[in-house]
Design an enzyme around this catalytic site. Structure first.
Site, PDB file in Angstrom:
ATOM      1  N   ARG A 118       0.834  -1.316   0.031  1.00  0.00           N
ATOM      2  CA  ARG A 118      -0.161  -0.028  -0.111  1.00  0.00           C
ATOM      3  C   ARG A 118       0.925   1.146   0.007  1.00  0.00           C
ATOM      4  NH1 ARG A 118      -2.785  -4.254   1.848  1.00  0.00           N
ATOM      5  NH2 ARG A 118      -0.570  -4.502   2.634  1.00  0.00           N
ATOM      6  N   THR A 119       1.814   1.348   0.990  1.00  0.00           N
ATOM      7  CA  THR A 119       2.585   2.619   1.138  1.00  0.00           C
ATOM      8  C   THR A 119       3.222   3.299  -0.352  1.00  0.00           C
ATOM      9  OG1 THR A 119       2.770   2.060   3.427  1.00  0.00           O
ATOM     10  CG2 THR A 119       4.307   3.796   2.582  1.00  0.00           C
ATOM     11  N   LYS A 148      26.035  -4.019  -1.826  1.00  0.00           N
ATOM     12  CA  LYS A 148      27.561  -4.114  -1.972  1.00  0.00           C
ATOM     13  C   LYS A 148      28.232  -3.395  -0.726  1.00  0.00           C
ATOM     14  CE  LYS A 148      26.699  -3.015  -6.701  1.00  0.00           C
ATOM     15  NZ  LYS A 148      26.789  -1.938  -7.817  1.00  0.00           N
ATOM     16  N   ARG A 169      11.398   3.303   3.404  1.00  0.00           N
ATOM     17  CA  ARG A 169      11.136   2.523   4.355  1.00  0.00           C
ATOM     18  C   ARG A 169      12.242   1.408   4.630  1.00  0.00           C
ATOM     19  NH1 ARG A 169       5.699  -1.401   4.392  1.00  0.00           N
ATOM     20  NH2 ARG A 169       4.888   0.647   4.789  1.00  0.00           N
ATOM     21  N   HIS A 206       5.276   5.401  11.451  1.00  0.00           N
ATOM     22  CA  HIS A 206       4.961   5.580  10.075  1.00  0.00           C
ATOM     23  C   HIS A 206       3.891   6.718   9.858  1.00  0.00           C
ATOM     24  CE1 HIS A 206       3.507   4.111   6.229  1.00  0.00           C
ATOM     25  NE2 HIS A 206       3.148   2.765   6.292  1.00  0.00           N
TER      26      HIS A 206
HETATM   27  N1   CP Z   1      -0.256  -0.029   5.765  1.00  0.00           N
HETATM   28  C1   CP Z   1       0.894  -0.367   5.262  1.00  0.00           C
HETATM   29  O1   CP Z   1       2.018   0.173   5.780  1.00  0.00           O
HETATM   30  O2   CP Z   1       0.987  -1.241   4.227  1.00  0.00           O
HETATM   31  P1   CP Z   1       2.110  -1.873   3.435  1.00  0.00           P
HETATM   32  O3   CP Z   1       3.047  -2.239   4.567  1.00  0.00           O
HETATM   33  O4   CP Z   1       1.792  -2.675   2.462  1.00  0.00           O
HETATM   34  O5   CP Z   1       2.996  -0.681   2.791  1.00  0.00           O
END
Ligand code: CP
Length: 396
Positions: A118-119, A148, A169, A206
């Site tokens: 999603r993100t 590397k 991320r 997040h």
């Molecule tokens: N909600 C969320 O962070 O989903 P993803 O891990 O799929 O990005």
């Protein structure tokens, strides 16, 4: 379709800023790479370093934690996302055309050291709708020079030369702060400063998910202002220890004045971290209930934010399995909840929500995903300093 929320208002006396909680840099080591603590030492980053507060000025700042935001910053995103959603839902082709070039010809990179559905895709969709060029790195661990031995800091600097905004991320707490610190002294050839958006750093935060979760609650409940938020009884269920989304959401709700009651529902071993609970009670706006018993509190809840057991955060998978089937939302459970109840979930789910619940109109978790596009469009507009206008006024 939702009723439109014209403008979400923050009542001035609750525009409190919560002070940052320290979040320890991870000392976990992965083969061939530095831990986040070692990375921080390497680039001279002070302990507990944070980028500046936003306070209405998004330009040139990284966004790594909801602790950078004031209540008015949240309201700005919610209101802009509402304008964007109204425009995207309208039939006005001209508006859609305008939208496609709103941020052209800038670019955005995604750099994912940990999997995402999603993100990453909603950031990339949001960017493309706004006319940004997207450079996508869905697997930094295997498909970038990280494999590397290139550090997170150096990777960020390299990507900052290519794009002014990096959506990152990483599985370790502090990775977003490392990238933001490494970027802060850089100036690109066009005079802009590259920034990072934290798309999840281990069990840390997040923050863009929190923006979309807050917006989803406001839209689903048709709230007009933060006083309406104070009437809600909001529960969070599942792995509250490792779930970064519940950490960011709790801090965000608190920053906006808080609901009437927070219910933290989990097994004792997976409870909400104490520093977060303490920051809430210091604020004094919300009552806090910590329990393992969903049935006991369910009839009081207006919103239940369900999370999965974060199996990737456990060293001992046998321990993880012990918690996996403790809670399951079923149609029978939905029958015992309020008529105007909502179930949210950041997804992915495992066994904690029965698919038979999906057809219940109170199940908001898939709509929540779609809201991520509008909210991330609003966030990108803010970060590129191009607040999105009210198209409906333009047509009048
Ligand atoms: N909600 C969320 O962070 O989903 P993803 O891990 O799929 O990005």
């Amino acid at each position: 379709m939702f009723a439109s929320v014209e403008r979400f208002e923050i009542i001035p006396d609750i525009t409190r800023i919560i002070e940052p909680n320290s979040s320890e840099l991870s000392t976990n080591k992965r083969e061939g790479s530095l831990s986040m603590k070692e990375e921080a030492e390497r680039i001279g980053m002070p302990e507990h370093w944070r980028p500046p507060k936003i306070e209405g000025e998004w330009g040139n700042k990284s966004f790594i934690s909801v602790e950078q935001l004031t209540a008015n910053d949240f309201a700005e995103i919610v209101n802009m996302a509402t304008r964007i959603r109204d425009t995207r839902m309208s039939k006005e082709q001209r508006a859609l055309f305008e939208l496609k070039s709103w941020l052209f010809p800038l670019s955005m990179q995604t750099a994912f050291y940990e999997p995402s559905t999603r993100t990453r895709t909603s950031f990339e969709a949001a960017a493309q709708i706004l006319g940004l060029d997207v450079v996508s790195n869905p697997d930094m661990i295997r498909m970038s020079s990280f494999s590397k031995g290139e550090t997170v800091a150096d990777n960020a600097i390299v990507m900052g030369e290519i794009s002014p905004v990096i959506v990152q991320r990483h599985p370790e707490v502090g990775a977003a702060a490392i990238a933001a610190f490494a970027l802060q002294s850089m100036t690109r050839c066009d005079g802009t400063k590259p920034r990072v958006i934290n798309a999840g750093d281990g069990i840390g935060e997040h923050p863009s998910q929190a923006l979309l979760d807050i917006t989803t609650i406001i839209w689903e409940k048709r709230l007009k202002n933060a006083n309406d938020l104070h009437r809600l009884h909001i529960g969070m269920l599942g792995d509250l220890k490792h779930g970064r989304t519940v950490h960011s959401l709790t801090k965000s709700l608190n920053c906006m004045g808080g609901p009437a009651v927070f219910y933290f529902i989990s097994p004792e071993q997976l409870s909400m971290p104490q520093p977060i609970i303490e920051s809430l009670t210091r604020g004094g706006q919300s009552e806090v209930v910590v329990t393992g018993d969903l049935a006991e509190v369910l009839p009081s809840l207006d919103v239940l934010y369900v999370t999965r057991i974060q199996n990737e955060r456990f060293k001992d998978l046998d321990e993880c399995r012990r918690y996996e089937n403790l809670y399951r939302i079923t149609p029978e459970i939905m029958e015992r909840s309020k008529e105007r109840f909502n179930i949210n979930h950041p997804l992915p789910r495992r066994g904690e929500i029965d698919p038979r619940v999906d057809s219940d109109p109170r199940a908001a978790y898939f709509r929540q995903v779609g809201n991520g596009v509008d909210v991330r469009m609003a966030l990108l507009c803010c970060m590129f300093d191009r607040p999105y206008p009210n198209f409906r006024n333009w047509y009048k």
